[in-house]
Scaffold this active site. Structure first.
Site, short mmCIF file in Angstrom:
data_model
loop_
_atom_site.label_atom_id
_atom_site.label_comp_id
_atom_site.label_asym_id
_atom_site.label_seq_id
_atom_site.Cartn_x
_atom_site.Cartn_y
_atom_site.Cartn_z
CB SER A 172 23.27 13.94 53.15
OG SER A 172 23.90 14.05 54.39
NE ARG A 186 18.41 16.84 55.55
CZ ARG A 186 18.87 16.96 56.81
NH1 ARG A 186 18.07 17.36 57.78
NH2 ARG A 186 20.13 16.70 57.08
CD GLU A 205 19.53 16.43 51.95
OE1 GLU A 205 19.23 17.01 52.99
OE2 GLU A 205 20.53 16.72 51.27
N1 EPU Z 1 27.94 6.14 58.98
C1 EPU Z 1 28.54 5.17 58.21
N2 EPU Z 1 29.45 5.58 57.29
C2 EPU Z 1 29.79 6.87 57.12
C3 EPU Z 1 29.18 7.85 57.91
C4 EPU Z 1 28.25 7.46 58.82
O1 EPU Z 1 28.27 3.98 58.34
O2 EPU Z 1 30.60 7.16 56.24
C5 EPU Z 1 26.94 5.71 59.97
C6 EPU Z 1 27.58 5.55 61.29
O3 EPU Z 1 26.99 4.47 61.94
C7 EPU Z 1 27.28 6.90 61.94
C8 EPU Z 1 25.87 7.16 61.44
O4 EPU Z 1 25.93 6.68 60.10
O5 EPU Z 1 27.40 6.87 63.30
C9 EPU Z 1 25.44 8.62 61.46
O6 EPU Z 1 26.39 9.39 60.75
P1 EPU Z 1 26.44 10.98 60.84
O7 EPU Z 1 26.51 11.42 62.24
O8 EPU Z 1 27.53 11.44 59.94
O9 EPU Z 1 25.04 11.44 60.31
P2 EPU Z 1 24.18 11.07 59.03
O10 EPU Z 1 22.94 10.42 59.55
O11 EPU Z 1 24.96 10.30 58.02
C10 EPU Z 1 22.78 13.27 59.04
C11 EPU Z 1 22.40 14.36 58.07
C12 EPU Z 1 23.55 15.35 57.87
C13 EPU Z 1 23.90 15.93 59.24
C14 EPU Z 1 24.27 14.80 60.19
C15 EPU Z 1 24.51 15.27 61.60
C16 EPU Z 1 20.79 13.40 56.55
C17 EPU Z 1 20.55 12.84 55.20
N3 EPU Z 1 22.04 13.78 56.80
O12 EPU Z 1 23.83 12.52 58.44
O13 EPU Z 1 23.07 16.40 57.05
O14 EPU Z 1 24.96 16.86 59.14
O15 EPU Z 1 23.19 13.84 60.27
O16 EPU Z 1 23.30 15.60 62.20
O17 EPU Z 1 19.87 13.48 57.36
C18 EPU Z 1 22.91 17.05 54.76
O18 EPU Z 1 21.69 16.88 54.86
O19 EPU Z 1 23.43 17.44 53.68
C19 EPU Z 1 23.76 16.75 55.91
C20 EPU Z 1 25.09 16.82 55.84
#
Ligand code: EPU
Length: 348
Positions: A241, A164, A342
């Site tokens: 995010s 990021r 972010e």
């Molecule tokens: N999780 C929770 N609660 C939730 C959602 C997720 O506890 O409501 C936990 C779960 O354990 C889940 C893990 O977080 O398995 C990962 O969740 P997710 O796959 O949704 O990914 P993220 O790490 O929350 C990141 C990026 C997103 C991107 C996704 C998929 C960042 C800050 N965010 O989210 O990017 O789409 O991975 O690769 O790195 C953005 O930057 O705006 C964005 C949407």
């Protein structure tokens, strides 16, 4: 180029909060960009570059200077052995470009389908999702260097890409106006299937999915998490995010694990997170006393994903900031980690 006055910025962002721009212009060419930069310099106005508005929180007081919307279009492509290099105007809609690259049978951006915003924003925060980051595909970035007053082409290695971040939002923040980005993609390459959610989606398929299948799957997954802009879906009135996934040192990670143990919890770990020593910010939020849908007035946590903060309709920037601070304070109190926002905060 027309320079307008007192233009509301909220409708130009996905979160839809905040005040007006004192001056506003849209630049459709490199000459327009130069002219606007000159206008701001002559009048001693702070300059803010607006792309797709998908990662912004605009202050209720707006922006006191010039907001320059980048509207430079055009996509050209050049084929070499095994690769196609696309040269794309900074104002092109990112997802339109991804659709075009997938239709051309080029691999490297398919997992970045459905991300709102424009091409020029992608190098700034090194957009990434579902196992891909634009830094893996970017060949070079063409930009107006405001310090040297000339157009430069920055090769990938000079952009300082990390999770990021890039030089554009850290060491050289405000120095460059991105004009075009070139992406080198793999002709007839196989789609990337690294992320757990994607693997699960295709687990019952007997044949390998095509690039277009992966694009569709990513869009479906994003929709289910409120991370796709869907007209009428209030959960998509967000800036994606709202926090970065914290990158921890070994000591910090051990401390986190100890705190979890005391509470009988296990920190979730996935290859995508573990690879960069990241922990899930969404998990931290949900284990600090908040649930999806939690609201402070008109600002709330999305009902589909704990990392997205949503404007229910009438929220102000101050409402969003109040909710953000509540979450940060509780996560800090419970886990000893300060969540880093972010989105870009404009005019605060
Ligand atoms: N999780 C929770 N609660 C939730 C959602 C997720 O506890 O409501 C936990 C779960 O354990 C889940 C893990 O977080 O398995 C990962 O969740 P997710 O796959 O949704 O990914 P993220 O790490 O929350 C990141 C990026 C997103 C991107 C996704 C998929 C960042 C800050 N965010 O989210 O990017 O789409 O991975 O690769 O790195 C953005 O930057 O705006 C964005 C949407």
């Amino acid at each position: 180029m027309k320079i307008q006055e007192n233009i509301p910025l909220a409708p130009l962002t996905t979160l839809q909060v905040g005040g007006a721009a004192r001056y506003f212009a849209a630049a459709a060419s490199e000459d327009d960009v130069r002219e606007a930069a000159q206008f701001a310099k002559t009048k001693h106005l702070p300059l803010f570059i607006l792309g797709g508005g998908s990662n912004l929180v605009v202050a209720d007081s707006g922006w006191p200077g010039l907001v320059l919307k980048i509207a430079i279009g055009g996509v050209t492509s050049q084929r070499e052995e095994g690769t196609v290099t696309f040269d794309v105007g900074a104002g092109v809609d990112w997802d339109d470009f991804v659709a075009q690259s997938v239709a051309a049978g080029c691999a490297g951006a398919e997992c970045l389908s459905g991300i709102p915003g424009s091409v020029g924003g992608t190098p700034v925060q090194n957009v990434g999702a579902y196992g891909q980051e634009v830094s893996d595909a970017i060949e070079s970035v063409r930009a107006l260097d405001l310090k040297q007053d000339r157009v430069v082409a920055l090769p990938n290695k000079d952009c300082g890409f990390a999770y990021r971040t890039s030089i554009f939002n850290t060491t050289h923040c405000g120095r460059y106006i991105i004009l075009r980005v070139s992406y080198r993609l793999k002709k007839d390459g196989a789609p990337s299937l690294k992320y757990a959610d994607l693997k699960k989606h295709f687990s019952t398929w007997s044949t390998p999915p095509a690039l277009s299948d992966v694009r569709e799957a990513v869009r479906q997954i994003r929709r289910s998490k409120g991370m796709l802009i869907v007209p009428g879906d209030g959960d998509s009135r967000s800036a994606g995010s709202f926090f970065k996934n914290p990158v921890l040192s070994d000591t910090q990670f051990q401390d986190l694990r100890r705190r979890a143990e005391v509470r009988g919890l296990e920190i979730p770990s996935y290859p995508a997170l573990a690879a960069q020593h990241k922990v899930s910010a969404a998990w931290l939020v949900e284990h600090s006393g908040f649930s999806k849908g939690y609201a402070v007035g008109p600002a709330r946590i999305s009902s589909k994903h704990a990392l997205a903060l949503v404007n229910s309709g009438q929220a102000s920037a101050a409402d969003m900031v109040r909710l953000k601070e509540q979450l940060q304070n509780k996560v800090q109190e419970n886990w000893g980690i300060m969540l880093d926002p972010e989105p870009v905060f404009v005019g605060f």
